[in-house]
Design an enzyme around this catalytic site. Structure first.
Site, PDB file in Angstrom:
ATOM      1  N   GLU A  24     -12.863  -3.201  11.750  1.00 16.90           N
ATOM      2  CA  GLU A  24     -12.809  -2.349  10.561  1.00 16.90           C
ATOM      3  C   GLU A  24     -13.921  -2.664   9.564  1.00 16.90           C
ATOM      4  OE1 GLU A  24      -9.059  -2.442   8.508  1.00 16.90           O
ATOM      5  OE2 GLU A  24      -9.804  -1.236   6.843  1.00 16.90           O
ATOM      6  N   GLU A  60       0.830  -1.208   0.000  1.00 16.53           N
ATOM      7  CA  GLU A  60       0.000   0.000   0.000  1.00 16.53           C
ATOM      8  C   GLU A  60       0.867   1.261   0.000  1.00 16.53           C
ATOM      9  OE1 GLU A  60      -2.722  -0.800   3.293  1.00 16.53           O
ATOM     10  OE2 GLU A  60      -4.038  -1.845   1.899  1.00 16.53           O
ATOM     11  N   ASP A  74      -8.507  -9.050   3.353  1.00 17.54           N
ATOM     12  CA  ASP A  74      -8.313  -8.023   4.368  1.00 17.54           C
ATOM     13  C   ASP A  74      -9.432  -8.024   5.409  1.00 17.54           C
ATOM     14  OD1 ASP A  74      -7.207  -5.931   5.696  1.00 17.54           O
ATOM     15  OD2 ASP A  74      -7.795  -4.397   4.254  1.00 17.54           O
TER      16      ASP A  74
END
Ligand code: GCU
Length: 686
Positions: free
Chosen positions: A400, A293, A372
């Site tokens: 998340e 990332e 993820d």
């Protein structure tokens, strides 16, 4: 003052009734072997036990070297005192962190021995005894021997020095504010207590995305402050770790390269390691996110991840430090037309060929799924696939993608599914649980870590019920054989008291909550229908039309990602055959992962007998109905739980209902309009 949940599961409320008399008979006196210095973690154990007992029974025990009563508690390290050693029996099976809790009845006296092979073990024994007392369990006939299954039991914080927390849903950081380290904070001590009480022994205190300020955490500018936190952690048997910036040599080292094979780069890291250990002699090591990332990494220099990790490992080696090297490496700029790149494949493709090349003090840290932390993913095929490379599992306690601590989602059942997954890497029985324990491959280091869900909200976790994930994580990785129900029950009783109705409602709600969340969000393992970047609330095509490569490929004919060998990305072939043939087959693939592995028409019939589109409608209606149901059940607890906590949870449940309805409506109308297929039950679809 209101009760806002700061004490979490260490409430130690006044014990009443029969238990009171029984506990008091033991806990008026604590005996410590003479001649053993009571300092460090042992001192913490004594203090914690005294504190808990005083709070529950009204008086703290007296501390003696020789017993003066007929009943008492003996605390100490094995090998250090006759009472302890006589009681312990054969302790060969105990690990260095393991302990015994045993009630010994002699003719004219009786005592409870809380002892282990190290100071830390004694602290764990003390917390266990306190847990039993908080839960109202009898302590007259104890005969317990406990060793943790995993040697590394870690937490990762994604905290930044400006005080923000990446993916934090519970306020600001407890470690930093305005680019300062909050080294004198009582809160950090309280946090260490909570973590040690469930057996956590390592904590990385800064975000894996290491920005400018945080790069200085390993320098003399900030090390004195970091060392003070390490000291507090140390008193609770917790090692401190830091995330480091792979490009530190460039950012703060005055070099123009971060090439891992460059001698100057290597020397710089060696000097850094020496500096860190000067301030923190029991420092744990470095956690690294590289080439991920947009973070820097060895790829820039044409080197691979073994080169990068080994360079840091070499620097830490003289001090026994570890490199926790993350495998979350993938190309985040993808083209939807290119069906050969698949983000799910990336970790395995990058790391598997490097097996055997990493130094012994490197551990690869692998997210539980290949994508993820979605509500449902298959287990990462990289886990266990590298026989000669230490590995540890990374979970995410922070919610998340699972409701961001506004919605209830108890993750222990999800983690248990991952741990129980059989990889078959060495034949049947090669479960993730066993691999992470180092029982399948002979790892030098291994274990489990997870992204924290805490912040400086008074109750630590935003939602009171999200405390159960933090507690549950610690308990599960101490002993993965505990059931989700046992863990939820332990937590509920310690946190909300012994009322049976309260306990039952909490436990049953927690146990169902993951499936409820899965029901009203992305279906059948496809994931990713979330608002981009923010990751809360529905946006079905949000990521579909971005470059991040997290597609669901829904069109008017069908949905799902073809990851089969014959016609798809071939991801399924990364599993051992026993698993790959199941995932590859449309007939055999389990429903809950169908769309992760296959692209199917909406009329495809699931094992459940429903079509895909009817499944989508049904689960989305059901998800909302179950939230409504649990709102009703929570209302029954008014007056049975403290008013502040009651109202807080009630308010969050209403938000959860809004979220669930938004998901239901948007998902259902999307698939109704794409497919043109009406709901078999004619419910309202917008
Ligand atoms: C996810 C998350 C990021 C995080 C990353 C990581 O993509 O959204 O915030 O940095 O995982 O694990 O490194």
């Amino acid at each position: 003052m209101g009760d806002h949940g700061y004490a979490a599961w260490l409430r130690y409320e006044q014990v009443t009734g029969d238990s009171m008399a029984s506990y008091a008979s033991w806990a008026n006196e604590m005996v410590l072997p003479a001649g053993v210095p009571v300092d460090g973690v042992l001192k913490t154990a004594v203090q914690e036990l005294s504190r808990g007992i005083r709070s529950m029974l009204g008086t703290a025990p007296t501390v003696e070297h020789e017993p003066s009563r007929q009943r008492f508690i003996v605390l100490g390290v094995l090998g250090g005192g006759s009472l302890i050693d006589a009681a312990a029996g054969d302790t060969a099976a105990l690990s260095s962190e393991g302990y015994i809790l045993k009630t010994v009845h002699e003719r004219d006296r009786a005592y409870i021995v809380a002892a282990g092979k190290s100071d830390k073990a004694v602290l764990y024994a003390a917390f266990h005894l306190l847990r039993l007392m908080q839960s109202g369990s009898a302590i007259d006939q104890l005969h317990l021997m406990e060793s943790p299954t995993y040697s590394l039991r870690m937490i990762n914080h994604w905290d930044n020095m400006d005080g923000s927390v990446e993916r934090g849903y519970s306020g600001r950081s407890i470690f930093y504010e305005n680019n300062n380290v909050l080294s004198d904070s009582e809160r950090i001590r309280d946090y260490a207590r909570l973590m040690a009480s469930v057996g956590i022994n390592g904590i990385a205190i800064n975000n894996v995305n290491v920005h400018r300020e945080e790069t200085y955490l390993i320098t003399e500018k900030l090390l004195p402050d970091v060392a003070r936190i390490a000291e507090v952690f140390g008193e609770y048997g917790i090692k401190l770790f830091l995330s480091v910036n792979y490009a530190g040599t460039i950012e703060i080292g005055g070099l123009d390269t971060a090439d891992p094979l460059d001698p100057q780069v290597r020397t710089w890291w060696k000097e850094k390691a020496a500096e860190v250990y000067r301030y923190i002699p029991d420092f744990g090591g470095f956690l690294v996110k590289a080439d991920s990332e947009n973070r820097p990494g060895p790829f820039t220099y044409g080197r691979d991840h073994a080169d990068g990790a080994n360079m840091l490992a070499e620097a830490l080696e003289p001090y026994g430090g570890l490199v926790l090297w993350r495998c979350f490496v993938y190309n985040c700029h993808q083209d939807w037309r290119d069906r050969s790149t698949d983000r799910a494949r990336a970790a395995y493709d990058h790391f598997k060929p490097l097996d055997g090349r990493f130094k012994d003090n490197v551990i690869l840290q692998i997210k539980n799924g290949p994508m993820d932390f979605q509500v449902r993913e298959p287990v990462s095929p990289l886990f266990g696939a590298m026989e000669h490379t230490n590995q540890m599992m990374e979970f995410q306690i922070a919610q998340e993608y699972t409701g961001q601590q506004k919605d209830v989602c108890f993750l222990v059942p999800q983690w248990k599914e991952v741990l129980n997954f059989d990889t078959y890497v060495k034949g049947s029985g090669s479960t993730v649980k066993e691999i992470a324990a180092g029982h399948v491959h002979a790892y030098t280091h291994s274990g489990i870590t997870a992204v924290s869900n805490i912040g400086n909200d008074e109750n630590w976790t935003g939602h009171h019920l999200a405390q159960a994930n933090l507690y549950g994580y610690g308990r599960l990785i101490w002993n993965p054989e505990l059931s989700s129900e046992e863990i939820a029950g332990e937590w509920a009783v310690q946190t909300f008291g012994g009322n049976e109705k309260v306990r039952d409602i909490l436990v049953n709600f927690l146990l169902e909550s993951w499936s409820i969340y899965e029901n009203y969000t992305a279906p059948l393992g496809v994931g990713w229908m979330v608002t981009p970047h923010y990751h809360y609330g529905p946006d079905i095509d949000g990521y579909e039309y971005s470059k991040w490569g997290t597609y669901h490929f829904a069109d008017h004919k069908g949905i799902g990602v073809d990851r089969t060998v014959a016609t798809g990305t071939g991801y399924s072939s990364q599993y051992m055959q026993a698993n790959s043939q199941v995932y590859d087959s449309l007939e055999a693939c389990p429903d809950e992962l169908l769309l992760f592995f296959h692209h199917v028409p909406y009329t495809h019939e699931l094992k459940s007998g429903k079509t895909v589109v009817q499944h989508i409608y049904d689960t989305h209606f059901a998800g909302v109905e179950r939230v409504e149901y649990w709102i009703g059940r929570w209302q029954e607890l008014e007056g049975l739980v403290g008013v502040d906590r009651f109202r807080h949870v009630a308010a969050r449940l209403n938000k959860q209902l809004d979220n669930a309805m938004a998901w239901r409506d948007i998902v259902n109308t999307y698939f109704f309009r794409k497919s043109g297929i009406p709901d078999a039950h004619n419910r309202v679809i917008y």
